[in-house]
Design a protein around this motif. Sequence first.
Motif, PDB file in Angstrom:
ATOM      1  N   TYR A  13       0.846  -1.187   0.000  1.00  0.00           N
ATOM      2  CA  TYR A  13       0.000   0.000   0.000  1.00  0.00           C
ATOM      3  C   TYR A  13       0.885   1.241   0.000  1.00  0.00           C
ATOM      4  N   THR A  14       0.369   2.339  -0.557  1.00  0.00           N
ATOM      5  CA  THR A  14       1.148   3.567  -0.633  1.00  0.00           C
ATOM      6  C   THR A  14       1.457   4.090   0.771  1.00  0.00           C
ATOM      7  N   ASN A  15       2.531   4.857   0.858  1.00  0.00           N
ATOM      8  CA  ASN A  15       2.961   5.422   2.137  1.00  0.00           C
ATOM      9  C   ASN A  15       2.250   6.756   2.358  1.00  0.00           C
ATOM     10  N   LEU A  16       1.147   6.734   3.097  1.00  0.00           N
ATOM     11  CA  LEU A  16       0.367   7.950   3.319  1.00  0.00           C
ATOM     12  C   LEU A  16       1.150   9.008   4.076  1.00  0.00           C
ATOM     13  N   CYS A  17       2.009   8.569   4.982  1.00  0.00           N
ATOM     14  CA  CYS A  17       2.703   9.518   5.848  1.00  0.00           C
ATOM     15  C   CYS A  17       3.884  10.195   5.164  1.00  0.00           C
ATOM     16  N   ALA A  18       4.244   9.714   4.005  1.00  0.00           N
ATOM     17  CA  ALA A  18       5.347  10.348   3.278  1.00  0.00           C
ATOM     18  C   ALA A  18       4.834  11.100   2.058  1.00  0.00           C
ATOM     19  N   ALA A  19       3.525  10.967   1.830  1.00  0.00           N
ATOM     20  CA  ALA A  19       2.970  11.538   0.610  1.00  0.00           C
ATOM     21  C   ALA A  19       2.619  13.012   0.767  1.00  0.00           C
ATOM     22  N   ASN A  20       2.534  13.683  -0.370  1.00  0.00           N
ATOM     23  CA  ASN A  20       1.963  15.029  -0.482  1.00  0.00           C
ATOM     24  C   ASN A  20       2.731  16.124   0.259  1.00  0.00           C
ATOM     25  N   GLY A  21       3.943  15.853   0.678  1.00  0.00           N
ATOM     26  CA  GLY A  21       4.774  16.888   1.268  1.00  0.00           C
ATOM     27  C   GLY A  21       4.360  17.361   2.638  1.00  0.00           C
ATOM     28  N   PHE A  22       3.569  16.551   3.371  1.00  0.00           N
ATOM     29  CA  PHE A  22       3.114  16.956   4.691  1.00  0.00           C
ATOM     30  C   PHE A  22       3.931  16.327   5.805  1.00  0.00           C
ATOM     31  N   GLY A  23       5.028  15.667   5.443  1.00  0.00           N
ATOM     32  CA  GLY A  23       5.806  14.950   6.455  1.00  0.00           C
ATOM     33  C   GLY A  23       6.283  15.837   7.575  1.00  0.00           C
ATOM     34  N   LYS A  24       6.834  17.009   7.240  1.00  0.00           N
ATOM     35  CA  LYS A  24       7.356  17.918   8.251  1.00  0.00           C
ATOM     36  C   LYS A  24       6.245  18.437   9.150  1.00  0.00           C
ATOM     37  N   THR A 315     -18.306   3.848   5.644  1.00  0.00           N
ATOM     38  CA  THR A 315     -17.764   5.040   5.004  1.00  0.00           C
ATOM     39  C   THR A 315     -18.311   5.178   3.589  1.00  0.00           C
ATOM     40  N   ALA A 316     -19.002   6.298   3.358  1.00  0.00           N
ATOM     41  CA  ALA A 316     -19.570   6.555   2.036  1.00  0.00           C
ATOM     42  C   ALA A 316     -18.815   7.667   1.317  1.00  0.00           C
ATOM     43  N   PHE A 317     -17.737   8.142   1.943  1.00  0.00           N
ATOM     44  CA  PHE A 317     -16.993   9.268   1.392  1.00  0.00           C
ATOM     45  C   PHE A 317     -15.533   8.863   1.214  1.00  0.00           C
ATOM     46  N   GLU A 318     -15.034   8.997   0.011  1.00  0.00           N
ATOM     47  CA  GLU A 318     -13.634   8.696  -0.249  1.00  0.00           C
ATOM     48  C   GLU A 318     -12.784   9.859   0.271  1.00  0.00           C
ATOM     49  N   PRO A 319     -11.883   9.617   1.220  1.00  0.00           N
ATOM     50  CA  PRO A 319     -11.095  10.711   1.776  1.00  0.00           C
ATOM     51  C   PRO A 319     -10.134  11.293   0.754  1.00  0.00           C
ATOM     52  N   ASP A 320      -9.860  12.546   0.898  1.00  0.00           N
ATOM     53  CA  ASP A 320      -8.885  13.211   0.055  1.00  0.00           C
ATOM     54  C   ASP A 320      -7.506  13.021   0.683  1.00  0.00           C
ATOM     55  N   THR A 321      -6.703  12.151   0.076  1.00  0.00           N
ATOM     56  CA  THR A 321      -5.389  11.862   0.641  1.00  0.00           C
ATOM     57  C   THR A 321      -4.421  13.028   0.458  1.00  0.00           C
ATOM     58  N   LYS A 322      -4.879  14.089  -0.181  1.00  0.00           N
ATOM     59  CA  LYS A 322      -4.078  15.306  -0.271  1.00  0.00           C
ATOM     60  C   LYS A 322      -4.518  16.332   0.772  1.00  0.00           C
ATOM     61  N   ASP A 323      -5.544  15.952   1.544  1.00  0.00           N
ATOM     62  CA  ASP A 323      -6.040  16.855   2.579  1.00  0.00           C
ATOM     63  C   ASP A 323      -5.068  16.886   3.743  1.00  0.00           C
ATOM     64  N   LYS A 324      -4.623  18.081   4.082  1.00  0.00           N
ATOM     65  CA  LYS A 324      -3.576  18.259   5.094  1.00  0.00           C
ATOM     66  C   LYS A 324      -3.998  17.713   6.462  1.00  0.00           C
ATOM     67  N   LYS A 325      -5.206  18.056   6.901  1.00  0.00           N
ATOM     68  CA  LYS A 325      -5.655  17.641   8.229  1.00  0.00           C
ATOM     69  C   LYS A 325      -5.812  16.127   8.307  1.00  0.00           C
ATOM     70  N   GLN A 328      -2.341  14.545   8.506  1.00  0.00           N
ATOM     71  CA  GLN A 328      -1.734  14.808   9.817  1.00  0.00           C
ATOM     72  C   GLN A 328      -2.330  13.896  10.892  1.00  0.00           C
ATOM     73  N   THR A 329      -3.630  13.724  10.856  1.00  0.00           N
ATOM     74  CA  THR A 329      -4.285  12.857  11.842  1.00  0.00           C
ATOM     75  C   THR A 329      -3.813  11.420  11.699  1.00  0.00           C
ATOM     76  N   VAL A 330      -3.788  10.923  10.465  1.00  0.00           N
ATOM     77  CA  VAL A 330      -3.350   9.546  10.219  1.00  0.00           C
ATOM     78  C   VAL A 330      -1.925   9.342  10.710  1.00  0.00           C
ATOM     79  N   CYS A 331      -1.036  10.251  10.357  1.00  0.00           N
ATOM     80  CA  CYS A 331       0.377  10.091  10.710  1.00  0.00           C
ATOM     81  C   CYS A 331       0.606  10.213  12.206  1.00  0.00           C
ATOM     82  N   CYS A 332      -0.140  11.113  12.848  1.00  0.00           N
ATOM     83  CA  CYS A 332       0.014  11.293  14.287  1.00  0.00           C
ATOM     84  C   CYS A 332      -0.426  10.030  15.028  1.00  0.00           C
ATOM     85  N   VAL A 333      -1.570   9.475  14.659  1.00  0.00           N
ATOM     86  CA  VAL A 333      -2.056   8.242  15.288  1.00  0.00           C
ATOM     87  C   VAL A 333      -1.081   7.097  15.011  1.00  0.00           C
TER      88      VAL A 333
END
Length: 542
Positions: A13-24, A315-325, A328-333
């Motif tokens: 599976y793709t690395n959500l926590c490294a994607a989209n430049g939100f790592g920092k 879940t009836a809504f596909e999350p936006d994996t480019k959404d910053k919040k 951040q929530t996924v990576c923090c957890v």
Amino acid sequence: MWQKESKHKNSLYTNLCAANGFGKESDEMYKEVRSEINVHKKVKFHYTKCNKMALKKQKSAKVYFENGEWELAILVYNESLCFAENGTKYLGISYANRSACFYNLKMYDKCLVDIELATQNNYPKHLIPALEKRKMNCLEHIVNGWKLDESRLNLNYTRDEKFPDLANTVKIEKIADKDDPTVVAKQKIDVGEIVAVDKAFCKTLFAIYGWKCNICLKSNLNLMPCQRCTVTMICRDCKDNNLHKYECGIKTSLYSNSNNYLMQELRTFFTAMDLFANVDEMMTFVEQSVNTDPLEIPTALDDNRSKYRAFLQQTAFEPDTKDKKFIQTVCCVYKILLEIPKISLMFSTKKHRRFMMHLIGHHVQVNLHQSYVFKEDFVNENGDKDHRILYSQVGVLLRYFNHRCSPNVYAIDCDGDTYYCALRPIQPGQELFISYYCFHWDLPPEWPHKFSKHNCKCERCEWRKPTTDELIQIADDPDFDIVNDSNIESEIKSIDKAKFDILMESCIRLLKKYDRILWCKQLAVVITVYAALLTANIRGLV
């Protein structure tokens, strides 16, 4: 979500926590959350067992006790138990004092349990005779026929064999012109009858830790403190539950509402993980569940695994994996979970950790759209009005009760479960509707649509009204005068049993007598009062 790096069979599976430049930014959020304990000096103190604090709480509880505020006294005695150092007399004293509260509340069975806990926890010997006298008084009440009546919390019908949270008078099915499965009556359901008790799949307590069991969220029980931390109490039925063993010591904050949502995600993950023997078994189950048609009617909801499958399909809504919040929530957890040695060891491979990221993201989406959150208003240190989130719960039956602005069922939260009570007589074949939004039912019909995203076409929304004769008849009804003259919002917390019974009987007679009347202001008044009475009854306020 659930995207892989390539189409190869064994691709990760793709690395959500490294994607989209939100790592920092995710790292900064994580550091802020985990450092909050050190920022607030009070928080650090509140995590340490301390007899001095236990004694202070005992003195505060005594004031409530002397004023006859038994439940508030129980709450503060519970907090005293949380702070009492292991093996000291302060545990025994708080248990003994709490037993006196239960005695005054006529909860004699719970009083006896607390007396036993007091004697097991170094209660001073010279005070034992008074405790023994209280014990004899409790036994005398029980011998004389005392019995705690909790029938208000039961289904009014036999439980469905495959859907035990539902009465056997209703079923989940698809009806014409609708894609979503819905709850339909199999036989006539009368006003006030409980047709479902949704035992939530996941429950999370955020604040006032002496109030409820940390696991089941039930209150007024013989709660026992965690021996390590000061923010957890657990009832006897939940003492062998594993959830707090994972969470103990990782509370992110005692005060921040935003951090409460992180605790909800952690609790959801631990609840799910506890259902499986290993990660591979969990992966197989989750992947099968998320790839199943979400509109499929489950064959059963009779155990935690079947509820988890239904939870994942909500879940009836596909999350936006480019959404910053979201990221951040996924990576923090994700990072907090890997701080726990057992979790880190279980999810040790790259394959398993990538799966963990996506599972957390999926949980975040379900919790975002399906959680019931219980809030309390209060005045903060600056004198400003604020609110705090006390707890959240996510059930699996809510999705099957469709929305209607003129509902025939009312959903009531109590101790982490949701009770579905009939507001109006329901005939066989009729769909059961609830209102998804909190507003007064006597407001004009355009009000619901300011909040609702649902294309409701009920009589209220289409401005269909009763005849003039029907309006006159209900307005002139003596029972309507009784209901209309009540000031239920201000009286409900202090209403006496006699007035409660009169109002309840008047509401039921009106709702039965005018069972087919279209929505109108008079009906809205009756239903508003009746819903408040039902809530008070279910929550044991009367």
